[in-house]
Design an enzyme around this catalytic site. Sequence first.
Site, PDB file in Angstrom:
ATOM      1  N   HIS A  83       0.398 -13.036  12.006  1.00 16.95           N
ATOM      2  CA  HIS A  83      -0.686 -12.358  12.735  1.00 16.95           C
ATOM      3  C   HIS A  83      -0.452 -12.297  14.236  1.00 16.95           C
ATOM      4  O   HIS A  83       0.249 -13.142  14.795  1.00 16.95           O
ATOM      5  CB  HIS A  83      -2.026 -13.116  12.547  1.00 16.95           C
ATOM      6  N   HIS A  85      -2.556 -13.182  17.406  1.00 15.44           N
ATOM      7  CA  HIS A  85      -3.751 -13.965  17.727  1.00 15.44           C
ATOM      8  C   HIS A  85      -4.247 -13.623  19.131  1.00 15.44           C
ATOM      9  O   HIS A  85      -3.541 -12.978  19.918  1.00 15.44           O
ATOM     10  CB  HIS A  85      -3.454 -15.461  17.577  1.00 15.44           C
ATOM     11  N   HIS A 101      -7.617 -14.665  15.172  1.00 13.84           N
ATOM     12  CA  HIS A 101      -6.901 -13.382  15.051  1.00 13.84           C
ATOM     13  C   HIS A 101      -7.378 -12.411  16.120  1.00 13.84           C
ATOM     14  O   HIS A 101      -8.569 -12.367  16.438  1.00 13.84           O
ATOM     15  CB  HIS A 101      -7.160 -12.756  13.666  1.00 13.84           C
ATOM     16  N   HIS A 109     -11.576  -9.853   8.529  1.00 12.45           N
ATOM     17  CA  HIS A 109     -10.154 -10.097   8.253  1.00 12.45           C
ATOM     18  C   HIS A 109      -9.738  -9.310   7.014  1.00 12.45           C
ATOM     19  O   HIS A 109     -10.504  -9.171   6.069  1.00 12.45           O
ATOM     20  CB  HIS A 109      -9.905 -11.589   8.028  1.00 12.45           C
ATOM     21  N   HIS A 118      -8.649  -6.941  11.103  1.00 16.18           N
ATOM     22  CA  HIS A 118      -8.374  -7.279  12.505  1.00 16.18           C
ATOM     23  C   HIS A 118      -7.147  -6.490  12.964  1.00 16.18           C
ATOM     24  O   HIS A 118      -6.232  -6.274  12.165  1.00 16.18           O
ATOM     25  CB  HIS A 118      -8.064  -8.772  12.640  1.00 16.18           C
ATOM     26  N   ASP A 121      -3.937  -8.322  12.038  1.00 13.90           N
ATOM     27  CA  ASP A 121      -3.585  -8.625  10.643  1.00 13.90           C
ATOM     28  C   ASP A 121      -2.310  -7.902  10.220  1.00 13.90           C
ATOM     29  O   ASP A 121      -2.353  -6.744   9.806  1.00 13.90           O
ATOM     30  CB  ASP A 121      -4.743  -8.241   9.706  1.00 13.90           C
ATOM     31  N   HIS A 158       2.331 -18.644   9.852  1.00 14.97           N
ATOM     32  CA  HIS A 158       1.615 -19.730   9.180  1.00 14.97           C
ATOM     33  C   HIS A 158       2.461 -20.405   8.102  1.00 14.97           C
ATOM     34  O   HIS A 158       3.419 -19.822   7.591  1.00 14.97           O
ATOM     35  CB  HIS A 158       0.331 -19.190   8.538  1.00 14.97           C
ATOM     36  N   ARG A 175      -0.277 -23.584  11.567  1.00 11.32           N
ATOM     37  CA  ARG A 175       0.506 -22.648  12.381  1.00 11.32           C
ATOM     38  C   ARG A 175       1.882 -23.263  12.613  1.00 11.32           C
ATOM     39  O   ARG A 175       2.003 -24.238  13.337  1.00 11.32           O
ATOM     40  CB  ARG A 175      -0.239 -22.402  13.701  1.00 11.32           C
TER      41      ARG A 175
HETATM   42 CU    CU Z   1      -2.678 -16.285  12.108  1.00  9.95          CU
HETATM   43 ZN    ZN Z   2      -7.320 -11.466  10.535  1.00 10.37          ZN
END
Ligand code: CU
Ligand code: ZN
Length: 192
Positions: A83, A85, A101, A109, A118, A121, A158, A175
């Site tokens: 993602h 962030h 995010h 999401h 998002h 995403d 992740h 993370r």
């Molecule tokens: Cu993330």
């Molecule tokens: Zn998201």
Amino acid sequence: MTLLKKFSASILLLLFVVGCSQQQSKNQQMDNEPSTNYSKAVAVVHPTEGNEVTGSVTFTKEDEGVRVQANFEGLSQGRHGFHIHQYGDCTASDGTSAGGHYNPTGNKHGSPTQDNRHMGDMGNLAVSEDGSATLDYVDPKIKLNGPNGIIGRGIIVHGGEDDFESQPSGAAGPRVGCGVVGIAKGNTSAGM
Ligand code: CU
Ligand code: ZN
């Protein structure tokens, strides 16, 4: 008398300067156009504490959106949430300083192919047996320029899979890698 003249001259000059800067900010508000025109951005991802992932992502402006091209190694086999962030801040040893995010439009999401998602995403990285992953797709939502541009935001890889359903972040686990999106060399826009 001379002092008074000097004084009034300064006041006039001050009024002039204030007037100019007001006009300038008015113009900036009126056109509301993006002040940048970047065509390429890049992020290098480093491992968070106790992890080994390294890699990079490039973002290149194309007609249908922004092309995302990523290369990673040092991950466990399987699917890993990936993602943009909110913050380009990797100071925390577990990557939590990057915030949630990136979601400038207040959406839920989701997956990169959903409309309600998002901006950050980007789905999952599919990691093969040797720990490497590549990703190459054109994202219709990601913006490089304007008030919602991604330059200066964070990239997070992740430890687990993004399920595209759990709110607010797909339950993708810890993370393991963190990076910051920067302006890339090789921008093609005028004035670069
Ligand atoms: Cu993330
Ligand atoms: Zn998201």
